[in-house]
Design an enzyme around this catalytic site. Structure first.
Site, PDB file in Angstrom:
ATOM      1  N   LYS A 143       0.856  -1.187   0.000  1.00 58.68           N
ATOM      2  CA  LYS A 143       0.000   0.000   0.000  1.00 58.68           C
ATOM      3  C   LYS A 143       0.891   1.235   0.000  1.00 58.68           C
ATOM      4  O   LYS A 143       1.492   1.591   1.005  1.00 58.68           O
ATOM      5  CB  LYS A 143      -0.933   0.052   1.215  1.00 58.68           C
ATOM      6  CG  LYS A 143      -2.028   1.095   0.953  1.00 58.68           C
ATOM      7  CD  LYS A 143      -2.598   1.739   2.174  1.00 58.68           C
ATOM      8  CE  LYS A 143      -1.853   2.900   2.734  1.00 58.68           C
ATOM      9  NZ  LYS A 143      -1.721   4.078   1.874  1.00 58.68           N
ATOM     10  N   ASP A 188       3.623   7.613  15.327  1.00 63.99           N
ATOM     11  CA  ASP A 188       2.234   7.492  15.800  1.00 63.99           C
ATOM     12  C   ASP A 188       1.480   6.400  15.059  1.00 63.99           C
ATOM     13  O   ASP A 188       0.770   5.596  15.661  1.00 63.99           O
ATOM     14  CB  ASP A 188       1.494   8.830  15.617  1.00 63.99           C
ATOM     15  CG  ASP A 188       1.950   9.847  16.651  1.00 63.99           C
ATOM     16  OD1 ASP A 188       2.634   9.444  17.616  1.00 63.99           O
ATOM     17  OD2 ASP A 188       1.649  11.047  16.474  1.00 63.99           O
ATOM     18  N   GLU A 248       9.749   0.896  10.656  1.00 66.08           N
ATOM     19  CA  GLU A 248      10.808   1.894  10.383  1.00 66.08           C
ATOM     20  C   GLU A 248      10.149   3.253  10.571  1.00 66.08           C
ATOM     21  O   GLU A 248       9.335   3.654   9.740  1.00 66.08           O
ATOM     22  CB  GLU A 248      11.289   1.783   8.928  1.00 66.08           C
ATOM     23  CG  GLU A 248      11.785   0.430   8.508  1.00 66.08           C
ATOM     24  CD  GLU A 248      13.164   0.126   9.021  1.00 66.08           C
ATOM     25  OE1 GLU A 248      13.884   1.083   9.370  1.00 66.08           O
ATOM     26  OE2 GLU A 248      13.509  -1.056   9.108  1.00 66.08           O
ATOM     27  N   CYS A 274      13.764  10.666   6.790  1.00 65.22           N
ATOM     28  CA  CYS A 274      13.702  10.270   8.210  1.00 65.22           C
ATOM     29  C   CYS A 274      15.053  10.361   8.905  1.00 65.22           C
ATOM     30  O   CYS A 274      15.109  10.517  10.115  1.00 65.22           O
ATOM     31  CB  CYS A 274      13.144   8.864   8.317  1.00 65.22           C
ATOM     32  SG  CYS A 274      13.984   7.720   7.239  1.00 65.22           S
ATOM     33  N   GLU A 320      10.000  15.564  15.246  1.00 63.76           N
ATOM     34  CA  GLU A 320      10.436  15.432  13.858  1.00 63.76           C
ATOM     35  C   GLU A 320       9.640  16.422  13.012  1.00 63.76           C
ATOM     36  O   GLU A 320       8.416  16.331  12.927  1.00 63.76           O
ATOM     37  CB  GLU A 320      10.174  14.002  13.373  1.00 63.76           C
ATOM     38  CG  GLU A 320      10.674  13.779  11.982  1.00 63.76           C
ATOM     39  CD  GLU A 320      10.365  12.391  11.473  1.00 63.76           C
ATOM     40  OE1 GLU A 320       9.198  11.960  11.585  1.00 63.76           O
ATOM     41  OE2 GLU A 320      11.275  11.741  10.956  1.00 63.76           O
TER      42      GLU A 320
HETATM   43  P1  NAD Z   1       2.423   8.190   7.915  1.00 62.75           P
HETATM   44  O1  NAD Z   1       2.732   7.341   9.094  1.00 62.75           O
HETATM   45  O2  NAD Z   1       1.372   9.219   8.027  1.00 62.75           O
HETATM   46  O3  NAD Z   1       2.010   7.283   6.665  1.00 62.75           O
HETATM   47  C1  NAD Z   1       2.801   6.210   6.214  1.00 62.75           C
HETATM   48  C2  NAD Z   1       1.915   5.184   5.558  1.00 62.75           C
HETATM   49  O4  NAD Z   1       1.020   4.649   6.534  1.00 62.75           O
HETATM   50  C3  NAD Z   1       1.045   5.716   4.430  1.00 62.75           C
HETATM   51  O5  NAD Z   1       0.968   4.739   3.415  1.00 62.75           O
HETATM   52  C4  NAD Z   1      -0.306   5.898   5.108  1.00 62.75           C
HETATM   53  O6  NAD Z   1      -1.401   5.824   4.223  1.00 62.75           O
HETATM   54  C5  NAD Z   1      -0.312   4.733   6.070  1.00 62.75           C
HETATM   55  N1  NAD Z   1      -1.201   4.889   7.224  1.00 62.75           N
HETATM   56  C6  NAD Z   1      -1.601   6.048   7.823  1.00 62.75           C
HETATM   57  N2  NAD Z   1      -2.444   5.776   8.856  1.00 62.75           N
HETATM   58  C7  NAD Z   1      -2.561   4.419   8.917  1.00 62.75           C
HETATM   59  C8  NAD Z   1      -3.266   3.528   9.776  1.00 62.75           C
HETATM   60  N3  NAD Z   1      -4.016   3.963  10.769  1.00 62.75           N
HETATM   61  N4  NAD Z   1      -3.137   2.200   9.567  1.00 62.75           N
HETATM   62  C9  NAD Z   1      -2.357   1.727   8.583  1.00 62.75           C
HETATM   63  N5  NAD Z   1      -1.670   2.513   7.719  1.00 62.75           N
HETATM   64  C10 NAD Z   1      -1.764   3.851   7.896  1.00 62.75           C
HETATM   65  O7  NAD Z   1       3.821   8.800   7.520  1.00 62.75           O
HETATM   66  P2  NAD Z   1       4.132   9.784   6.327  1.00 62.75           P
HETATM   67  O8  NAD Z   1       3.700  11.132   6.745  1.00 62.75           O
HETATM   68  O9  NAD Z   1       3.622   9.225   5.040  1.00 62.75           O
HETATM   69  O10 NAD Z   1       5.727   9.679   6.269  1.00 62.75           O
HETATM   70  C11 NAD Z   1       6.526  10.424   7.068  1.00 62.75           C
HETATM   71  C12 NAD Z   1       7.046   9.591   8.226  1.00 62.75           C
HETATM   72  O11 NAD Z   1       7.722   8.428   7.751  1.00 62.75           O
HETATM   73  C13 NAD Z   1       8.074  10.337   9.023  1.00 62.75           C
HETATM   74  O12 NAD Z   1       7.816  10.190  10.400  1.00 62.75           O
HETATM   75  C14 NAD Z   1       9.384   9.656   8.645  1.00 62.75           C
HETATM   76  O13 NAD Z   1      10.387   9.748   9.590  1.00 62.75           O
HETATM   77  C15 NAD Z   1       8.956   8.274   8.422  1.00 62.75           C
HETATM   78  N6  NAD Z   1       9.932   7.560   7.588  1.00 62.75           N
HETATM   79  C16 NAD Z   1      10.737   6.633   8.179  1.00 62.75           C
HETATM   80  C17 NAD Z   1      11.696   5.954   7.431  1.00 62.75           C
HETATM   81  C18 NAD Z   1      12.591   4.928   8.072  1.00 62.75           C
HETATM   82  O14 NAD Z   1      13.222   4.156   7.349  1.00 62.75           O
HETATM   83  N7  NAD Z   1      12.678   4.862   9.376  1.00 62.75           N
HETATM   84  C19 NAD Z   1      11.805   6.218   6.070  1.00 62.75           C
HETATM   85  C20 NAD Z   1      10.970   7.161   5.495  1.00 62.75           C
HETATM   86  C21 NAD Z   1      10.018   7.825   6.275  1.00 62.75           C
END
Ligand code: NAD
Length: 412
Positions: free
Chosen positions: A104, A160, A180, A214, A311
């Protein structure tokens, strides 16, 4: 291997899709993200026929051995900041492990994922093995994390949402979870550093991919002896940084991904001003069309300020001054996150001591963003658990089965 070849043949199309969706630089996508995506697929394709167990030396007369078996059906939920890198980082080790999967992509950036699925089909990956489902987080993502027939969820995104995914896994079928998550990574610069090099690394560390990364070096700790010279150079470089259309080859920073992210970053900038940090440069949107934000640096940042702890995921740096190595270690660790850290020094003892003392999954010494498909990538603390890339990522999609049988004439 065929899948990797097709990615290489479609570099421009894939880079264009990620630029349109996420505002990423087309030039970087074309020379870094997409060719590296092909190489990641190739790396795991090469590992697929090297997965084996061990023969056990059992304490009784048994022939014992282990098998490594695919974990089953995997749900990959990925973010929008590196759509191609994230797609292949999740999919290729899982394919090599023998899993089937549903991906997804983030709702902001579904286009390249759909194109990768098309290329996978052309490469001969059988129908049903690699599936892409677009949709929103709570609905499409939530359906994956709470599904009774999905064996693992491999998630990259915010801390979160990572928490929600763990809860959904626990409440459904106790599927395996790999997370991650976010970061607030420190870059620690000691007095003996080359200030020219250190200021360039700090600049790239926070501005690469417009800070939507990230592992960005969002907290920069500089030792007092070079602090003033460093700050001057950093300010000059920040102010010369080109922000604009991501398809323009001269541009170094495109727009933030969407309105929500644009507004979130601005609200943190306002917070920084209210908290009493010194705005060294930037601090405003750029122009009146598109989600562009000036490269921004706050100096005199205190550890307990929100801009030092949360962040921000944008081009906003928190700059701090320190005196001793002990103080640097203590402050570098003063965060709920533990994803990455950078150290700049010519002193080997300092580099080795600090790299062992920082609780983070990735440490870069005298460099930053030294990514490689062979380097495991993941967090400590609230940055999550489980690793992408490297052989560790392959093993997370495998489980170990022990098999034992008595030997001939065994007293069993
Ligand atoms: P997000 O957590 O809002 O969304 C990530 C994914 O999760 C999206 O596909 C979203 O549709 C899905 N999602 C959202 N709510 C959900 C739920 N309740 N249940 C299941 N899936 C759900 O994050 P974002 O804003 O898209 O990305 C930014 C974040 O990602 C930052 O915190 C960043 O640090 C992190 N990130 C981490 C890494 C790593 O390798 N550690 C790499 C890239 C990004």
């Amino acid at each position: 291997m065929k899948f990797a070849e097709l990615i290489d043949e479609n570099v421009e199309e894939l880079a264009i899709l990620d630029s349109i969706d996420a505002g990423k630089l087309f030039s970087t996508g074309k020379i870094i993200d997409i060719p590296q995506a092909a190489n990641t697929v190739r790396y795991y394709a090469g590992a697929a026929d090297k997965i084996h167990g061990e023969v056990l030396k059992m304490s009784r007369e048994f022939h014992g051995y282990t098998l490594r078996e695919p974990i089953g059906v995997v749900g990959h939920i990925i973010p929008w900041n590196f759509p191609s890198t994230m797609f292949v980082a999740k999919v290729s080790p899982a394919l090599a492990a023998g899993c089937t999967m549903i991906v997804k992509p983030a709702e902001q950036t579904p286009l390249s994922a759909l194109f990768y699925a098309h290329l996978a089909k052309l490469a001969g990956i059988p129908d049903g093995v690699l599936n892409v489902i677009t949709g929103f987080g709570p609905t499409a993502g939530g359906a994956i994390s709470s599904h009774m027939d999905i064996d693992m969820v491999s998630f990259t995104g915010s801390t979160d949402v990572g928490r929600e995914i763990m809860q959904a896994a626990a409440k459904s079928n106790l599927k395996t979870v790999s997370l991650e998550l976010g970061g607030k990574s420190p870059l620690v610069i000691f007095d003996d550093a080359d200030v020219e090099m250190a200021s360039s690394l700090a600049l790239i560390g926070i501005l690469y991919n417009k800070g939507e990364i990230c592992v960005s070096s969002s907290r920069v700790l500089v030792q007092e002896g070079i602090y003033d010279e460093f700050t001057k150079k950093l300010k000059e470089k920040m102010e010369a940084w080109a922000v604009g259309d991501p398809f323009d080859p001269k541009v170094q920073q495109g727009p933030q991904v969407d309105k929500r992210q644009f507004e979130k970053i601005q609200s943190y900038i306002e917070h920084g001003k209210r908290e009493g940090a010194t705005l060294l440069t930037g601090g405003k949107p750029l122009g009146n069309k598109g989600y562009y934000i000036q490269p921004t640096v706050f100096a005199d940042v205190k550890d307990d300020m929100l801009i030092a702890q949360d962040e921000i995921f944008g081009p906003v740096m928190a700059l701090m001054k320190f005196k001793t190595i002990e103080e640097a270690i203590q402050r570098a660790n003063n965060t709920r996150y533990g994803l990455a850290a950078g150290i700049i020094t010519k002193d080997l003892n300092v580099a080795n001591t600090v790299s062992r003392s920082i609780r983070a999954g990735i440490i870069w010494i005298n460099c930053y963003f030294a990514f490689d498909r062979d380097c495991p990538y993941g967090g400590y603390k609230q940055s999550g658990f489980g690793r992408d890339f490297g052989m560790d990522a392959l093993y997370k999609y495998l489980q170990v089965k022990s098999i034992a049988t008595p030997l001939y004439n065994s007293p069993w």
